[in-house]
Write a protein that holds these residues in place. Sequence first.
Motif, PDB file in Angstrom:
ATOM      1  N   VAL A   5     -44.555  32.745  46.648  1.00  0.00           N
ATOM      2  CA  VAL A   5     -44.820  31.365  46.249  1.00  0.00           C
ATOM      3  C   VAL A   5     -44.492  31.119  44.775  1.00  0.00           C
ATOM      4  CG1 VAL A   5     -47.251  31.602  45.548  1.00  0.00           C
ATOM      5  CG2 VAL A   5     -46.449  29.458  46.579  1.00  0.00           C
ATOM      6  N   GLY A   6     -44.657  32.139  43.942  1.00  0.00           N
ATOM      7  CA  GLY A   6     -44.473  31.939  42.512  1.00  0.00           C
ATOM      8  C   GLY A   6     -43.063  32.175  42.015  1.00  0.00           C
ATOM      9  N   SER A  23     -47.291  40.346  47.598  1.00  0.00           N
ATOM     10  CA  SER A  23     -46.229  39.763  48.419  1.00  0.00           C
ATOM     11  C   SER A  23     -46.311  38.242  48.416  1.00  0.00           C
ATOM     12  CB  SER A  23     -46.336  40.297  49.853  1.00  0.00           C
ATOM     13  OG  SER A  23     -45.433  39.619  50.704  1.00  0.00           O
ATOM     14  N   LEU A  24     -47.496  37.689  48.657  1.00  0.00           N
ATOM     15  CA  LEU A  24     -47.651  36.240  48.694  1.00  0.00           C
ATOM     16  C   LEU A  24     -47.451  35.629  47.312  1.00  0.00           C
ATOM     17  CD1 LEU A  24     -50.743  35.783  51.057  1.00  0.00           C
ATOM     18  CD2 LEU A  24     -48.309  35.781  51.640  1.00  0.00           C
ATOM     19  N   LEU A  25     -47.939  36.328  46.288  1.00  0.00           N
ATOM     20  CA  LEU A  25     -47.800  35.836  44.918  1.00  0.00           C
ATOM     21  C   LEU A  25     -46.329  35.716  44.537  1.00  0.00           C
ATOM     22  CD1 LEU A  25     -49.817  35.048  42.662  1.00  0.00           C
ATOM     23  CD2 LEU A  25     -49.496  37.344  41.726  1.00  0.00           C
ATOM     24  N   ARG A  79     -42.400  26.309  39.484  1.00  0.00           N
ATOM     25  CA  ARG A  79     -41.948  26.677  40.825  1.00  0.00           C
ATOM     26  C   ARG A  79     -43.130  26.950  41.746  1.00  0.00           C
ATOM     27  NH1 ARG A  79     -38.023  31.105  40.333  1.00  0.00           N
ATOM     28  NH2 ARG A  79     -36.498  29.434  40.079  1.00  0.00           N
ATOM     29  N   GLY A  80     -44.096  27.699  41.286  1.00  0.00           N
ATOM     30  CA  GLY A  80     -45.245  28.006  42.125  1.00  0.00           C
ATOM     31  C   GLY A  80     -46.036  26.769  42.500  1.00  0.00           C
ATOM     32  N   PHE A  81     -46.202  25.853  41.547  1.00  0.00           N
ATOM     33  CA  PHE A  81     -46.938  24.611  41.832  1.00  0.00           C
ATOM     34  C   PHE A  81     -46.283  23.863  42.981  1.00  0.00           C
ATOM     35  CE2 PHE A  81     -47.579  20.075  41.369  1.00  0.00           C
ATOM     36  CZ  PHE A  81     -48.935  19.951  41.114  1.00  0.00           C
ATOM     37  N   PRO A 120     -43.776  36.680  54.682  1.00  0.00           N
ATOM     38  CA  PRO A 120     -44.640  35.993  53.710  1.00  0.00           C
ATOM     39  C   PRO A 120     -44.806  34.509  54.020  1.00  0.00           C
ATOM     40  CG  PRO A 120     -43.074  37.415  52.575  1.00  0.00           C
ATOM     41  CD  PRO A 120     -42.677  37.408  54.018  1.00  0.00           C
ATOM     42  N   LEU A 121     -43.754  33.873  54.523  1.00  0.00           N
ATOM     43  CA  LEU A 121     -43.862  32.461  54.897  1.00  0.00           C
ATOM     44  C   LEU A 121     -44.895  32.274  55.993  1.00  0.00           C
ATOM     45  CD1 LEU A 121     -42.914  29.473  54.992  1.00  0.00           C
ATOM     46  CD2 LEU A 121     -41.149  30.213  56.598  1.00  0.00           C
ATOM     47  N   ARG A 122     -44.794  33.091  57.035  1.00  0.00           N
ATOM     48  CA  ARG A 122     -45.759  32.981  58.127  1.00  0.00           C
ATOM     49  C   ARG A 122     -47.177  33.260  57.627  1.00  0.00           C
ATOM     50  NH1 ARG A 122     -46.506  32.991  63.600  1.00  0.00           N
ATOM     51  NH2 ARG A 122     -48.460  33.997  64.231  1.00  0.00           N
TER      52      ARG A 122
END
Length: 435
Positions: free
Chosen positions: A72-73, A67-69, A383-385, A32-34
Amino acid sequence: MGRRVSGSSESRFSAYVAGLVGVIGHADRAQPLRDYCTGLIMPGERKSVEPMAAVTAPARVAAQHQSLLHFVGEGHWSDEQVLAKVREMVLPRIGQHGPIEAWIIDDTSFPKKGRHSVGVARQYCGRLGKEDNCQVAVSLSIANHHASLPVAYRLYLPQEWTNDSERLRKAGVPDDIGFKTKHEIALDQIRAACAAGLPRGIVLMDAGYGNHSDLRASLTRLELSYVAGILSNTTVWAPGTGPLPPKPYVPGRGRPTKQLRRDAEHQPINVKDLALSLPAKAWRTITWREGTNVSLKSRFARVRIRIARRDFNRSEPWPEEWLLIEWPKGEKEPTKYWLSSLPADIGFARLVDLAKLRWRIERDYQELKQEVGLGHFEGRRWRGFHHHATLCIAAYGFLISERETIPPSATRSAGLLPPAVLSDGYRPRGSALAA
């Protein structure tokens, strides 16, 4: 969108992300980071989670979106550790073009509707040039004339937020986050940068921060010099003037006083009136940077002054500083004022050059917003921000490192990675076809 560059950029991007994986924690966060960093630097009008999912995994957009949500969130990884790793990898590339010259304090705003997104309040929005509903974040960047990199970034919470515990809880704001003014947040960031041993520079700030004398005094205590924007009504003692010494003590007539004094003939002057009183020979035309088409130059004057702020409560005058004034040709009056604690023997052109180096932060924000979507996060929580902002800074750091490899005809983000191929069935949320 510009020409492809060599495949070596892809391999360098992989190595760069691998460096971040080392501090991100669990191995299941690596992909997910990549993918998130890839989505941020690939061409696209919107860098929120859904369109990035579509370009990074076109065959499984829904699963990638989740996955991305989550990454990051909800991901429990450290913004500070990731930013420290970005510094470690990017600063050597910036340093190849000269030593760090400046630490730049500033804030940036994001118009936002509604009241539930963390930090949203009716406040001054620089992007709109007026008060409106927005989020504001404070940052510290370190810079030389070649490039700059944000090293700290934190959302400002207005008091209407910090006074509402239920609102804070719903937005996931940590319990130890209370109200702090923007200049208090900036000072925390400066202290952390000092503690981390970052290469020191002259602290640059506009009048929104520079007009706070307590902030300037704190920088002096940290042994940091500054060039600080101030307002035209700031009062100073003109050259050759100053407050009166404390009253002489007369035995038997009360306790001795130590406070400086003023009277009708000993009064400070505001910097605008001082500027207007300067003779014509005080003004010099100075070029500070080569612009895209023309040299950037203006008229400046500088004088040694002492600030006057509440010195009647002091036993000694404030130390001498530079007052730098800009009065562009054709303007009716001066337009900008700075105070600087730089040495008395600094060259005039060098002083102007440092004052004007603050333009780098404007470039930072322009590219962070336009190239990597700093303002595109659509979540509501703390956290997401901050995670989104950290990853935008990480992506921006890679683009800084690649600056020399990108052809002049290419946009900064175009061509670094192979273009994505969207599935035939993908429709952006909200589009007429999706509906």
